[in-house]
Design a protein around this motif. Structure first.
Motif, PDB file in Angstrom:
ATOM      1  N   CYS A 170       4.137  43.728 -38.297  1.00 23.83           N
ATOM      2  CA  CYS A 170       5.099  43.283 -37.292  1.00 23.83           C
ATOM      3  C   CYS A 170       6.301  44.214 -37.246  1.00 23.83           C
ATOM      4  O   CYS A 170       6.766  44.598 -36.166  1.00 23.83           O
ATOM      5  CB  CYS A 170       5.543  41.853 -37.583  1.00 23.83           C
ATOM      6  N   GLN A 215       5.663  31.542 -38.820  1.00 27.45           N
ATOM      7  CA  GLN A 215       6.994  31.033 -39.135  1.00 27.45           C
ATOM      8  C   GLN A 215       7.539  31.707 -40.396  1.00 27.45           C
ATOM      9  O   GLN A 215       8.685  32.169 -40.423  1.00 27.45           O
ATOM     10  CB  GLN A 215       6.928  29.520 -39.334  1.00 27.45           C
ATOM     11  N   THR A 273       6.728  34.511 -41.706  1.00 26.03           N
ATOM     12  CA  THR A 273       6.980  35.933 -41.463  1.00 26.03           C
ATOM     13  C   THR A 273       8.357  36.127 -40.836  1.00 26.03           C
ATOM     14  O   THR A 273       9.123  37.005 -41.248  1.00 26.03           O
ATOM     15  CB  THR A 273       5.900  36.516 -40.531  1.00 26.03           C
ATOM     16  N   LEU A 274       8.683  35.300 -39.869  1.00 25.20           N
ATOM     17  CA  LEU A 274       9.990  35.438 -39.215  1.00 25.20           C
ATOM     18  C   LEU A 274      11.128  35.057 -40.155  1.00 25.20           C
ATOM     19  O   LEU A 274      12.217  35.634 -40.077  1.00 25.20           O
ATOM     20  CB  LEU A 274      10.021  34.604 -37.935  1.00 25.20           C
ATOM     21  N   VAL A 300      11.550  38.209 -42.138  1.00 23.52           N
ATOM     22  CA  VAL A 300      12.223  39.223 -41.319  1.00 23.52           C
ATOM     23  C   VAL A 300      13.724  38.929 -41.251  1.00 23.52           C
ATOM     24  O   VAL A 300      14.559  39.830 -41.377  1.00 23.52           O
ATOM     25  CB  VAL A 300      11.602  39.261 -39.907  1.00 23.52           C
ATOM     26  N   GLU A 358      13.995  43.998 -36.267  1.00 17.66           N
ATOM     27  CA  GLU A 358      13.912  42.532 -36.189  1.00 17.66           C
ATOM     28  C   GLU A 358      13.375  42.104 -34.828  1.00 17.66           C
ATOM     29  O   GLU A 358      12.505  41.243 -34.730  1.00 17.66           O
ATOM     30  CB  GLU A 358      15.297  41.932 -36.447  1.00 17.66           C
ATOM     31  N   THR A 363       9.718  40.184 -33.911  1.00 15.33           N
ATOM     32  CA  THR A 363       9.662  38.958 -33.115  1.00 15.33           C
ATOM     33  C   THR A 363       8.742  39.130 -31.920  1.00 15.33           C
ATOM     34  O   THR A 363       7.945  38.239 -31.600  1.00 15.33           O
ATOM     35  CB  THR A 363      11.079  38.576 -32.641  1.00 15.33           C
ATOM     36  N   VAL A 412       5.125  38.999 -33.088  1.00 15.06           N
ATOM     37  CA  VAL A 412       4.700  37.624 -33.390  1.00 15.06           C
ATOM     38  C   VAL A 412       4.405  36.868 -32.098  1.00 15.06           C
ATOM     39  O   VAL A 412       3.408  36.145 -31.999  1.00 15.06           O
ATOM     40  CB  VAL A 412       5.765  36.897 -34.226  1.00 15.06           C
ATOM     41  N   HIS A 440      16.608  32.055 -28.143  1.00 17.32           N
ATOM     42  CA  HIS A 440      15.470  32.181 -29.059  1.00 17.32           C
ATOM     43  C   HIS A 440      14.320  31.304 -28.589  1.00 17.32           C
ATOM     44  O   HIS A 440      14.508  30.126 -28.296  1.00 17.32           O
ATOM     45  CB  HIS A 440      15.886  31.795 -30.476  1.00 17.32           C
TER      46      HIS A 440
END
Length: 302
Positions: A153, A184, A186-187, A190, A204, A208, A211, A242
């Motif tokens: 990612c 989730q 993974t973020l 990050v 970043e 995102t 993903v 977001h």
């Protein structure tokens, strides 16, 4: 509306009214005490200091309106971690809290000032606590898989990331398990890396975007049961930027037998109301990632 809520709302509104003058007073006094900052950071540094102080006041007002001093403390602790990762001392935050409290108090009445104290006390208390550590991944069967996914990612490798997710499904992972334990988490990782100044804003944002790309591929493979629970609308509140969080919730509801209309984020209130009526929804999910969006959530609910 209960009297306490009315009072909190009034104080929060007053904080927002005097925000600009209080921030400008604080920054002026801060630079007078630290003339070296002018030489070190120049006009750009001055502008960023004004912006950062403004964020503190925005979050303070939201915390007051919500009646949540601990949230202001959590925000302060987060700011400390971000600054220390960028080699700025936490004393900057200490001085900011004291300076803003004095500047706001100078523009507010006695009763209003007394209502600020628990929030600034929570912020100052957060400075004395150690930064919370990241929980260990005990018995997490996806930990190694996720480590590779995170790297894909961050590198913007969309097809590799899709391949890793599909491989996990072949190993028996349900799509919703991937949403929670792969995407989730993974973020979260990050976010921790950005907070620790180990990756850039560009990285970043890249992670995102990857993903979200993978989410679209996995969503197409979710087995949908017959609609059994009703119709739902999921949206990000107006001003909210977001989207991944409500996207995950919308997909999970879809997989559970809801007929879901996902509106994305930053949707005007009249658009949300129109979608609810058109879709005849019996469930509405409203997403907000920051406490500063709480007033908009309240207005939309009303």
């Amino acid at each position: 509306m209960p009297q306490l809520i009315v009072e909190r709302t009034a104080v929060a509104s007053r904080v927002r009214q005097v925000k600009r003058s209080a921030v400008e007073r604080f920054v002026s006094e801060y630079y007078a005490r630290h003339p070296d900052w002018v030489a070190r950071y120049g006009d750009r540094g001055l502008q960023l200091t004004l912006e950062d102080a403004g964020y503190f006041v925005d979050f303070l007002a939201a915390a007051i309106e919500a009646g949540a001093p601990e949230s202001f403390g959590s925000y302060t602790a987060w700011v400390v971690r971000v600054l220390e990762a960028r080699r700025l001392n936490r004393s900057v935050v200490d001085e900011t809290l004291h300076g803003l409290e004095a500047a706001l108090a100078g523009a507010m009445g006695t009763d209003e000032r007394s209502r600020l104290r628990p929030f600034f006390a929570a912020g100052l208390a957060a400075l004395d606590r150690d930064s919370p550590g990241v929980a260990a991944e005990h018995l997490d069967p996806m930990a190694q898989h996720r480590a590779v996914f995170v790297q894909a990612c961050l590198a913007g490798q969309r097809q590799a990331a899709v391949g890793l997710a599909l491989e996990a499904m072949k190993d028996g992972r349900a799509p919703i398990d991937l949403y929670v334990h792969l995407f989730q988490e993974t973020l979260y990782e990050v976010g921790r890396r950005w907070e620790g100044n180990r990756i850039s804003v560009a990285q970043e944002h890249t992670a995102t975007a990857v993903v979200q790309y993978v989410l679209a591929h996995i969503y197409a493979r979710i087995g949908r049961p017959p609609v059994s629970h009703g119709r739902a609308v999921v949206t990000g509140v107006q001003g909210e930027l977001h989207q991944v969080g409500p996207n995950i919730v919308a997909d999970a509801l879809d997989a559970d037998g809801w007929d879901v209309r996902f509106l994305g984020t930053n949707v005007p209130h009249d658009g949300v109301l129109g979608a609810i009526g058109e879709h005849q929804a019996s469930l509405v999910g409203i997403s907000a990632t920051m406490l500063t969006s709480a007033p908009q959530v309240g207005r939309l609910v009303e």
